[in-house]
Design a protein around this motif. Sequence first.
Motif, short mmCIF file in Angstrom:
data_model
loop_
_atom_site.label_atom_id
_atom_site.label_comp_id
_atom_site.label_asym_id
_atom_site.label_seq_id
_atom_site.Cartn_x
_atom_site.Cartn_y
_atom_site.Cartn_z
N THR A 31 1.75 10.32 -15.58
CA THR A 31 2.97 9.82 -15.40
C THR A 31 4.13 10.34 -16.36
N GLN A 50 5.23 11.88 -9.67
CA GLN A 50 6.27 11.14 -10.25
C GLN A 50 7.43 11.69 -8.81
N PHE A 51 6.76 12.27 -7.92
CA PHE A 51 7.39 12.34 -6.39
C PHE A 51 6.89 10.77 -5.30
N GLN A 53 6.60 7.97 -7.24
CA GLN A 53 7.13 7.03 -8.18
C GLN A 53 8.91 7.45 -7.81
N ARG A 54 8.87 7.83 -7.78
CA ARG A 54 10.87 8.08 -7.06
C ARG A 54 10.71 7.52 -5.98
N TRP A 55 9.46 8.18 -4.39
CA TRP A 55 10.06 7.70 -3.55
C TRP A 55 10.17 6.53 -3.49
N LYS A 57 10.93 3.77 -5.37
CA LYS A 57 11.74 3.42 -6.03
C LYS A 57 13.30 3.71 -5.62
N GLU A 58 13.06 5.00 -4.77
CA GLU A 58 14.71 5.31 -3.87
C GLU A 58 14.74 5.54 -2.77
N TYR A 59 13.50 5.73 -2.37
CA TYR A 59 13.31 6.17 -0.26
C TYR A 59 13.39 4.82 0.03
#
Length: 148
Positions: A31, A50-51, A53-55, A57-59
């Motif tokens: 990353t 990266q997907f 990592q975002r998932w 934290k966000e979803y």
Amino acid sequence: MSADPNDLRPLSPGHFLIGRPLTAPACSDLTATASHRLTRYDRVEQIRQQFWQRWSKEYISELQTRTKWKTDKKDIVPNTLVLIKEDNLPPLKWRLGRVQQTFPGKDGISRVANLKTATGIIQRAYSKICPLLHNAEDYNESLTTHIS
């Protein structure tokens, strides 16, 4: 045609959970690596990482109870099954726990809970736990909240 029959594999739950079969070997963390230095295969792996990592934290954060902003939302009650977020672990390694006790603050809003896990009892802030829906009534309420 001399192509390897193993190239045509069916989709498995692993493809949806981690982006590849669950039996695939682990990859190093890409990353933070500059994308122009990576091979095409490593660049695809970097995008996948990266997907996730975002998932995580966000979803997953969307699943959390936001009592501070939604005062009409029910408090997490004892015996609720929760997912325990761990910042340094991938989502598939996060533990499950059951709420044993919550601790309301001076304003009456709980922000900390004792959780029973497979290895013992731990205490976590609400920001680190995600209640999982445990009955049809909660599921329907959640759908209504997200649609409106």
